[in-house]
Design a protein around this motif. Structure first.
Motif, PDB file in Angstrom:
ATOM      1  N   PRO A   1       0.142  -6.687  -8.848  1.00  0.00           N
ATOM      2  CA  PRO A   1      -1.380  -6.723  -9.243  1.00  0.00           C
ATOM      3  C   PRO A   1      -1.839  -7.215  -7.777  1.00  0.00           C
ATOM      4  CG  PRO A   1      -0.503  -8.476 -10.557  1.00  0.00           C
ATOM      5  CD  PRO A   1       0.828  -7.616  -9.980  1.00  0.00           C
ATOM      6  N   TRP A   2      -1.452  -8.453  -7.176  1.00  0.00           N
ATOM      7  CA  TRP A   2      -2.256  -8.775  -6.049  1.00  0.00           C
ATOM      8  C   TRP A   2      -2.332  -7.583  -5.044  1.00  0.00           C
ATOM      9  CZ3 TRP A   2       0.400 -12.574  -8.823  1.00  0.00           C
ATOM     10  CH2 TRP A   2      -0.717 -13.791  -9.560  1.00  0.00           C
ATOM     11  N   LEU A   3      -1.013  -6.967  -4.778  1.00  0.00           N
ATOM     12  CA  LEU A   3      -0.843  -6.181  -3.662  1.00  0.00           C
ATOM     13  C   LEU A   3      -1.964  -4.932  -4.042  1.00  0.00           C
ATOM     14  CD1 LEU A   3       0.101  -5.125  -0.974  1.00  0.00           C
ATOM     15  CD2 LEU A   3       2.397  -4.336  -1.895  1.00  0.00           C
ATOM     16  N   SER A   4      -1.740  -4.479  -5.009  1.00  0.00           N
ATOM     17  CA  SER A   4      -2.397  -3.351  -5.713  1.00  0.00           C
ATOM     18  C   SER A   4      -3.833  -3.710  -5.131  1.00  0.00           C
ATOM     19  CB  SER A   4      -2.365  -3.012  -7.078  1.00  0.00           C
ATOM     20  OG  SER A   4      -1.056  -2.814  -7.645  1.00  0.00           O
ATOM     21  N   VAL A   5      -4.564  -4.728  -5.872  1.00  0.00           N
ATOM     22  CA  VAL A   5      -5.918  -5.363  -5.525  1.00  0.00           C
ATOM     23  C   VAL A   5      -6.254  -5.060  -3.950  1.00  0.00           C
ATOM     24  CG1 VAL A   5      -7.622  -7.137  -5.634  1.00  0.00           C
ATOM     25  CG2 VAL A   5      -6.021  -6.400  -7.770  1.00  0.00           C
ATOM     26  N   LYS A   6      -5.219  -5.763  -3.110  1.00  0.00           N
ATOM     27  CA  LYS A   6      -5.679  -5.766  -1.743  1.00  0.00           C
ATOM     28  C   LYS A   6      -5.722  -4.482  -1.112  1.00  0.00           C
ATOM     29  CE  LYS A   6      -5.171 -10.551  -0.683  1.00  0.00           C
ATOM     30  NZ  LYS A   6      -6.551 -10.886  -0.233  1.00  0.00           N
ATOM     31  N   LEU A   7      -4.743  -3.558  -1.654  1.00  0.00           N
ATOM     32  CA  LEU A   7      -4.791  -2.253  -1.167  1.00  0.00           C
ATOM     33  C   LEU A   7      -6.183  -1.355  -1.639  1.00  0.00           C
ATOM     34  CD1 LEU A   7      -1.190  -1.072  -1.955  1.00  0.00           C
ATOM     35  CD2 LEU A   7      -1.955  -1.327   0.385  1.00  0.00           C
ATOM     36  N   LEU A   8      -6.505  -1.818  -2.505  1.00  0.00           N
ATOM     37  CA  LEU A   8      -7.736  -1.133  -3.237  1.00  0.00           C
ATOM     38  C   LEU A   8      -9.034  -1.600  -2.234  1.00  0.00           C
ATOM     39  CD1 LEU A   8      -6.954  -1.116  -6.994  1.00  0.00           C
ATOM     40  CD2 LEU A   8      -7.582   0.754  -5.572  1.00  0.00           C
ATOM     41  N   ARG A   9      -8.841  -3.026  -1.907  1.00  0.00           N
ATOM     42  CA  ARG A   9     -10.086  -3.628  -1.280  1.00  0.00           C
ATOM     43  C   ARG A   9      -9.994  -2.976   0.249  1.00  0.00           C
ATOM     44  NH1 ARG A   9     -13.396  -6.421  -0.499  1.00  0.00           N
ATOM     45  NH2 ARG A   9     -12.404  -8.719   0.180  1.00  0.00           N
ATOM     46  N   LEU A  10      -8.896  -2.849   0.608  1.00  0.00           N
ATOM     47  CA  LEU A  10      -8.564  -2.325   2.076  1.00  0.00           C
ATOM     48  C   LEU A  10      -9.213  -1.032   2.208  1.00  0.00           C
ATOM     49  CD1 LEU A  10      -7.615  -2.066   5.107  1.00  0.00           C
ATOM     50  CD2 LEU A  10      -5.187  -1.398   4.125  1.00  0.00           C
ATOM     51  N   LEU A  11      -9.114  -0.141   0.982  1.00  0.00           N
ATOM     52  CA  LEU A  11      -9.569   1.554   1.108  1.00  0.00           C
ATOM     53  C   LEU A  11     -11.314   1.196   0.910  1.00  0.00           C
ATOM     54  CD1 LEU A  11      -7.049   2.919  -1.273  1.00  0.00           C
ATOM     55  CD2 LEU A  11      -7.521   3.315   1.213  1.00  0.00           C
ATOM     56  N   GLN A  12     -11.686   0.337   0.552  1.00  0.00           N
ATOM     57  CA  GLN A  12     -13.216  -0.152   0.346  1.00  0.00           C
ATOM     58  C   GLN A  12     -13.826  -0.229   1.721  1.00  0.00           C
ATOM     59  OE1 GLN A  12     -14.478  -2.404  -3.044  1.00  0.00           O
ATOM     60  NE2 GLN A  12     -12.417  -2.276  -3.612  1.00  0.00           N
ATOM     61  N   CYS A  13     -12.943  -0.305   2.851  1.00  0.00           N
ATOM     62  CA  CYS A  13     -13.491  -0.576   4.091  1.00  0.00           C
ATOM     63  C   CYS A  13     -14.057   0.935   4.600  1.00  0.00           C
ATOM     64  CB  CYS A  13     -12.647  -1.101   5.039  1.00  0.00           C
ATOM     65  SG  CYS A  13     -12.070  -2.707   4.735  1.00  0.00           S
ATOM     66  N   TYR A  14     -13.583   1.899   3.824  1.00  0.00           N
ATOM     67  CA  TYR A  14     -13.666   3.335   4.352  1.00  0.00           C
ATOM     68  C   TYR A  14     -14.200   4.300   3.368  1.00  0.00           C
ATOM     69  CZ  TYR A  14     -10.501   1.684   8.210  1.00  0.00           C
ATOM     70  OH  TYR A  14      -9.831   1.100   9.102  1.00  0.00           O
ATOM     71  N   PRO A  15     -14.950   5.233   3.851  1.00  0.00           N
ATOM     72  CA  PRO A  15     -15.406   6.302   3.189  1.00  0.00           C
ATOM     73  C   PRO A  15     -14.000   7.267   2.391  1.00  0.00           C
ATOM     74  CG  PRO A  15     -15.536   7.117   5.351  1.00  0.00           C
ATOM     75  CD  PRO A  15     -15.232   5.627   5.256  1.00  0.00           C
ATOM     76  N   PRO A  16     -14.468   8.024   1.541  1.00  0.00           N
ATOM     77  CA  PRO A  16     -13.315   8.920   0.744  1.00  0.00           C
ATOM     78  C   PRO A  16     -12.268   9.459   1.924  1.00  0.00           C
ATOM     79  CG  PRO A  16     -15.232   9.006  -0.093  1.00  0.00           C
ATOM     80  CD  PRO A  16     -15.613   8.398   0.990  1.00  0.00           C
ATOM     81  N   PRO A  17     -11.100   9.491   1.818  1.00  0.00           N
ATOM     82  CA  PRO A  17     -10.451  10.190   2.909  1.00  0.00           C
ATOM     83  C   PRO A  17     -10.916  11.704   2.963  1.00  0.00           C
ATOM     84  CG  PRO A  17      -8.857   9.284   1.271  1.00  0.00           C
ATOM     85  CD  PRO A  17     -10.042   8.901   0.875  1.00  0.00           C
ATOM     86  N   GLU A  18     -10.686  12.139   4.247  1.00  0.00           N
ATOM     87  CA  GLU A  18     -11.160  13.499   4.425  1.00  0.00           C
ATOM     88  C   GLU A  18     -10.062  14.693   4.294  1.00  0.00           C
ATOM     89  OE1 GLU A  18     -12.574  13.427   8.757  1.00  0.00           O
ATOM     90  OE2 GLU A  18     -14.107  12.071   8.106  1.00  0.00           O
ATOM     91  N   ASP A  19      -8.901  14.145   4.622  1.00  0.00           N
ATOM     92  CA  ASP A  19      -7.767  14.925   4.371  1.00  0.00           C
ATOM     93  C   ASP A  19      -7.730  15.266   2.625  1.00  0.00           C
ATOM     94  OD1 ASP A  19      -5.341  16.044   4.953  1.00  0.00           O
ATOM     95  OD2 ASP A  19      -4.476  14.451   3.635  1.00  0.00           O
ATOM     96  N   ALA A  20      -7.720  16.708   2.354  1.00  0.00           N
ATOM     97  CA  ALA A  20      -7.621  17.087   0.989  1.00  0.00           C
ATOM     98  C   ALA A  20      -6.389  16.329   0.103  1.00  0.00           C
ATOM     99  CB  ALA A  20      -7.842  18.337   0.757  1.00  0.00           C
ATOM    100  N   ALA A  21      -5.437  16.454   0.731  1.00  0.00           N
ATOM    101  CA  ALA A  21      -4.151  16.122   0.040  1.00  0.00           C
ATOM    102  C   ALA A  21      -4.141  14.515  -0.235  1.00  0.00           C
ATOM    103  CB  ALA A  21      -2.850  16.356   0.754  1.00  0.00           C
ATOM    104  N   LEU A  22      -4.548  13.844   0.741  1.00  0.00           N
ATOM    105  CA  LEU A  22      -4.629  12.386   0.660  1.00  0.00           C
ATOM    106  C   LEU A  22      -5.652  12.018  -0.545  1.00  0.00           C
ATOM    107  CD1 LEU A  22      -3.354   9.934   2.151  1.00  0.00           C
ATOM    108  CD2 LEU A  22      -5.475   9.795   3.519  1.00  0.00           C
TER     109      LEU A  22
END
Lengths: 956, 192
Positions: A255-276
């Protein structure tokens, strides 16, 4: 009990702790401690060298004493000795002492750093870890200077042990937070991102924290982390719960790592690459699905960990704000939690929904839960949960449910906890104003507010109701009638007396036709409250009385009697006495005409940001006020918030548009002195409304002004011929006549500016008594500070003198300051006034951004009030280079390759004012065929968009 | 990030303080006072979260001890609650049925364990096994002295015999037991 002989207890320490515990009183404790301190001091000073164990024991005792809350001023040296020892336990205690009792004693820091340096070089992982922990715990600048270069290489070296990598990552994070300038970015940053692929989940967790912090500061450098983070997250959410061994926490995978990763993704807009993007969407869906599965354990730890990941996923969904299905699913999930039996979940659901309410996709979905939320307000036992319910009601309020929500908040107010009453009062006042369609409802609401929670109604709130009643003539009669009725209550709050006194003083005539509220009845009603009120309120009532004398000649004698009584004329309070004397005199000697002029109805107020809103913001702190328009949870720091601070006032078009003509000319028949007197006459709380900070009225001087026939100085026409030429440039000649030439050189940095003004004497004769000073209009005074240095009173023929003006922009503004020049030339007095080219755009800082960022921000600033557009005919030849130069001169950065049409110009910048920063985006579309331009400006503030568009629109 | 962690008893006695950012001592004392009064005043079965200034305060009671963790505004509350729980588990694994007195008498160990678990206000290692291995391997590095002064973590238990029948804080936390004032910690009127 599996107590084994591990660790190395220190018997002496245990005995000392027992002794302290046995002390029967604070005094006994202090006595015992002083005894121990004396003992330790003598041991440290003694001739006999202490062995490591004793040193460790005494240092530990000192630490214990310090943690009890006593001051420790010695022992540091011994601790440093310990940390240089090569025995682990001694080293450990030495480091602990230093970490807890950080001291900026520089000699000591050098010694400590020396010890740390040796340990880092020891290649012994346990020693290295201790050293790294110490750096992370202390984190001082000296340490950053000493080690910021070394730690990155430890972190990315191939042969570093995992545990050391973890410590190094977090150590670097700490140094980056305290002294970012000292941590070098470089080749290591690319390799740090690849730690996201590390096999050891502990390393990944620590690295993710580090990367998140770095990415918040420079998102572009860490973009590659997005795909790695998504991949890692996807592997975690799809793993069977046993795959991750000890990183599975109560059946929840990492859970700690998952939350950290989700927080990291909140530094960015949705990925542009469609597959990603679709892979990430899948992850988020999986997390949402898991919430519906039956729990794998009944333990609260299981559900907490699972829901922690879920809430973080919802935060990311809200942050992206781009997938309507996910947003609605998130909203439904939170809706379930609203009725969960766990208080914590109800609390968090209310909190998260606040941010969901600001998304256009989910605002309606949030609104469907209104009944549950209102019910929470009524039934929750925990005040902090009720507080969140109030926040959510505030956030979900719009025109369709305003009446219901305001009514519920009002009724809750009667029983609300004292600690949150003031905040609720502010919220009710803001909502009532913002969504008032019919202002009688607004007046009723505020009066109810005063009735229910008068003590918590701050000055801002009742000032505001008066501003609004004064500015809206359709509600004045109703307001007068309502306050009159409310004042009938045997016990009414002093705030009601204030509002009542003010409104009846202004508009009592509107209800005087009814015999039940005849002038005398009104007066007697007000006066019956007089003696129970505080001095400021009495002062206000006295002003209301003098206004009555003007409105109703028939009660003049009664009021004069009251004013004449000893309790007024000889009141111990200077302000009251002065008012009584002056008003009495005024009513005796002034003719009806003069009275009517002096005591005329108040002119409408210029509109400004609601003072209530400002107060609520202050109370809640930045970023915590759920704005209705836009309050994304933003991990990227607070810059966005400051751009959005004005949302509520801009989104209350109904009221604002009515009030907006800010510079409504004051009645021309009034001389300034009379105007001033009128202001004074209506009591100083009124001056407060104008100035917002109270200045005691300077009665006598003003009154003298009314009666003395002082002539006003002849006005001079203000030259503004060259004003608009300076919009896109800073230097040049602003004014010239046969005698004098005035040139300017200006420079601006952020919200500060400096103008060098050059006065050139074109004649061969001296200018005498030369003076120049800057004046600003009343409105401008609060928005712009201009300070002019004095100049030499003599300018020789043919000479030039320089004057420096320092300028500070406090908030956005429209007017321009005026430079007034006076001098004698050949015996005649010359008066010149020039409008100084200080415009809002001078405080621009250009901002470079990618096209993706540009369009994301452009979208965020999509509210109708934020955009201003102007279509106009070209006044100059349409030359691309000239246009570019003008836009750059305007102060924004020109962004190439953003607009799909290369003929268009796109710019971005930030207006710096002392109070806030406003981000601005602009787009200029030339149409060569039609010789037309279309200019579009988007900023977070309506007034800024408007003003910038006016300024730039004149330039092409 | 986390800003600070405080452990205090029901009587408001501070048992452990860890600050992850530099704060002047005066300010620390004020924060400690604010936290203890705020948290101790909470009704049982309230939610575990509070807003305080620009921080979120997450607290949980384990038997006689309150754990109070301050985190920044955008951090995850529920996970912070589990940070506390994991720390309690780590203490329990090390001391064996950890109780308040273990933390008082072996405060330095409590700090060492914390440093392995959290660093610079962030999670360093969430694996219970790894943290424990770290602490145990460092215990193996200890040097033995022959002066008869060396003791082990259970020292206080020896000196106090059965006087203090303390409740294991982890057990209470796991079972969610609310301990009444009477059975909790039969202590003297004045204790540190």
């Amino acid at each position: 009990m599996p107590t084994v002989s591990k660790g190395d207890g220190m018997r002496g320490l245990a005995v000392f702790i027992s002794d302290i515990r046995n002390c029967k009183s604070k005094e006994a404790e202090i006595k015992r401690i002083n005894k121990e301190l004396a003992n330790i001091r003598s041991k440290f000073k003694g001739d006999k060298a202490l062995d490591g164990y004793s040193k460790k024991k005494y240092v530990c005792k000192l630490l214990f004493i310090f943690l009890l809350g006593h001051d420790i001023d010695f022992g540091h040296m011994e601790a440093v000795n310990l940390l240089s020892s090569n025995k682990y336990t001694e080293k450990q205690i030495g480091y602990l002492f230093i970490s807890v009792l950080v001291n900026s004693n520089s000699d000591l820091i050098r010694l400590i750093n020396n010890g740390i340096k040796n340990d880092l070089a020891s290649r012994n992982p346990t020693f290295m870890n201790l050293a790294l922990h110490c750096i992370a715990n202390v984190g001082s600048r000296e340490m950053a200077e000493a080690f910021a270069f070394e730690i990155p290489s430890i972190l990315v070296a191939g042969d570093t042990m995992d545990s050391v990598k973890q410590s190094a990552a977090l150590c670097l994070l700490r140094l980056n937070r305290t002294s970012p300038d000292l941590v070098p970015m470089g080749e290591w940053t690319a390799r740090v991102v690849h730690l996201l692929n590390d096999q050891h989940l502990g390393v990944v967790t620590a690295a993710t924290s580090l990367i998140t912090t770095l990415a918040q500061k420079s998102p572009d450098d860490f973009k590659t982390s997005i795909s790695l983070a998504v991949a890692r997250l996807s592997r975690i959410v799809t793993s069977a719960s046993i795959d991750l061994q000890d990183y599975t926490y109560y059946f929840v995978a990492a859970p700690w790592l998952s939350v950290k990763l989700l927080r990291l993704l909140q530094c960015y807009p949705p990925p542009e690459d469609a597959a990603l993007r679709s892979r990430l969407t899948e992850c988020l869906e999986t997390i949402l699905n898991k919430a519906q599965e039956p729990p794998k354990s009944k333990k609260v730890q299981h559900s907490n960990a699972k829901n922690a990941v879920l809430f973080e996923a919802i935060s990311l969904i809200i942050h992206h704000d781009s997938e309507p299905t996910l947003l609605v699913r998130a909203c439904n999930q939170l809706g379930q939690f609203l009725q969960h039996r766990e208080t914590n979940l109800r609390y968090l659901a209310l909190e998260s929904m606040c941010t969901l309410a600001s998304s256009e996709f989910s605002h309606e979905a949030v609104k469907t839960h209104i009944d549950t939320v209102i019910n929470a307000l009524k039934t929750e036992r925990d005040v902090s949960v009720r507080q969140r319910a109030v926040d959510l009601l505030y956030a979900m309020c719009d025109r369709s449910n305003a009446k219901q929500i305001v009514a519920e908040m009002l009724s809750y107010l009667e029983t609300a906890d004292y600690s949150i009453r003031e905040e609720i009062v502010l919220k009710v006042a803001i909502l009532a104003e913002k969504y008032a369609v019919d202002y009688t409802w607004y007046v009723d609401t505020i009066l109810n507010l005063i009735r229910v929670a008068g003590d918590y109604v701050s000055e801002e709130v009742w000032y505001r109701v008066i501003q609004i009643v004064i500015n809206r003539d359709d509600v004045q009669g109703y307001a007068a009638k309502t306050v009159f009725e409310a004042l009938q209550a045997p016990a009414c709050h002093e705030n009601l007396v204030k509002v009542g006194g003010y409104i009846l003083g202004e508009f009592g005539n509107l209800i005087a036709g009814d015999s039940r509220s005849s002038p005398l009845v009104q007066f007697n009603l007000l006066h019956s409250k007089f003696h129970l009120c505080s001095v400021p309120t009495r002062a206000l009532l006295l002003s209301a009385y003098i206004k009555f004398i003007n409105l109703f000649p028939e009660v003049k004698a009664t009021i004069q009697d009251v004013l004449r009584s000893d309790s007024q004329l000889r009141n111990a309070d200077v302000e009251l006495q002065q008012r009584a004397v002056e008003y009495l005199k005024l009513s005796c000697i002034a003719s009806t005409d003069i009275l009517a002029t002096v005591l005329e109805e108040m002119p409408p107020f210029p509109e400004r940001e609601s003072s209530i809103l400002a107060k609520l913001k202050k109370k809640k702190g930045p970023g915590k006020l759920p704005d209705i328009d836009d309050n994304r949870r933003n991990v990227n720091g607070s810059s966005e918030h400051s751009e959005n601070t004005d949302t509520t006032s801009k989104s209350s078009p109904s009221l604002l548009e009515d009030l907006l003509p800010t510079d409504r000319p004051r009645p021309s028949s009034c001389s300034p002195a009379i105007l001033a007197a009128r202001t004074m006459a209506s009591a100083h709380p009124f001056t407060d409304i104008l100035n917002l900070n109270s200045t005691p009225s300077t009665g006598p001087n003003l009154l003298v002004d009314v009666f003395s026939d002082s002539s006003t100085s002849a006005s001079v026409d203000v030259s503004e011929d060259n004003f608009s030429r300076f919009v896109c440039k800073n230097n040049g000649v602003i004014y010239e006549n046969q005698l004098l030439q005035i040139g300017l050189k200006s420079e601006y940095r952020q919200n500060l500016g400096r103008i060098y003004v050059f006065y050139g004497n074109k004649t061969s004769t001296q200018f005498l008594s030369f003076s120049s000073f800057v004046t600003t209009s009343d409105i401008l005074k609060s928005q712009l500070n201009v300070h002019a240095k004095t100049v030499d009173p003599v300018i020789e023929g043919g000479a030039q003198v320089q004057q420096i003006l320092n300028i500070e922009c406090v908030s956005d503004f429209i007017d321009a300051p005026v430079l007034n020049i006076q001098f004698r030339y050949g015996g005649t007095l010359q008066n010149i006034a020039v409008k100084l080219p200080v415009m809002l755009n001078k405080f621009f800082q250009p901002t470079e951004m990618t096209s993706q960022d540009f369009f994301q921000r452009w979208k965020q600033l999509g509210a109708p009030q934020q955009e201003v557009q102007k279509i106009f005919k070209a006044q100059h030849p349409m030359d691309t280079d000239v246009t570019k130069a003008k836009i750059l001169g305007f102060g924004v950065a020109l962004l190439d390759g953003v607009d799909p049409n290369p003929a268009n110009f796109v710019g971005a910048g930030v207006i710096h004012t002392k109070s806030t920063q406003v981000g601005c985006l602009l787009r200029l579309e030339p149409n060569a065929q039609a010789q037309m331009y279309r200019l579009t400006l988007r900023t977070s503030r309506e007034s800024v968009s408007q003003r910038l568009c006016e300024l730039l629109g004149e330039q092409f | 990030m986390m800003r600070f962690l405080l452990l205090f008893s029901r009587q408001g006695k501070l048992r452990l303080q860890k600050w992850f950012t530099p704060i002047p001592e005066r300010e620390k004392k004020k924060i400690i006072r604010d936290m203890t009064t705020m948290v101790l005043a909470r009704q049982p079965r309230s939610c575990n979260f509070l807003h305080w200034k620009d921080l979120k305060i997450i607290y949980k009671r384990y038997a006689s001890l309150y754990f109070c963790l301050a985190i920044e505004n955008q951090e995850n509350e529920l996970l912070a609650l589990e940070v506390i729980h994991r720390y309690v588990e780590l203490l329990d694994k090390y001391f064996g049925n950890v109780c308040e007195l273990d933390i008082i008498f072996n405060f330095e160990k409590a700090y060492f364990i914390l440093d392995e678990f959290l660093l610079g206000g962030e999670i360093q290692e969430t694996s219970k096994q790894i943290v424990n291995r770290c602490i145990e391997s460092s215990d193996m590095l200890q040097e033995y002295y022959c002066e008869g002064e060396t003791d082990f973590p259970g020292t206080w238990r020896k000196y106090h015999g059965g006087v203090y029948e303390q409740t294991c804080i982890l057990t209470c936390g796991l079972k969610g037991i609310e301990i009444t004032a009477g059975e909790e910690y039969r202590s003297r009127m004045y204790c540190i």
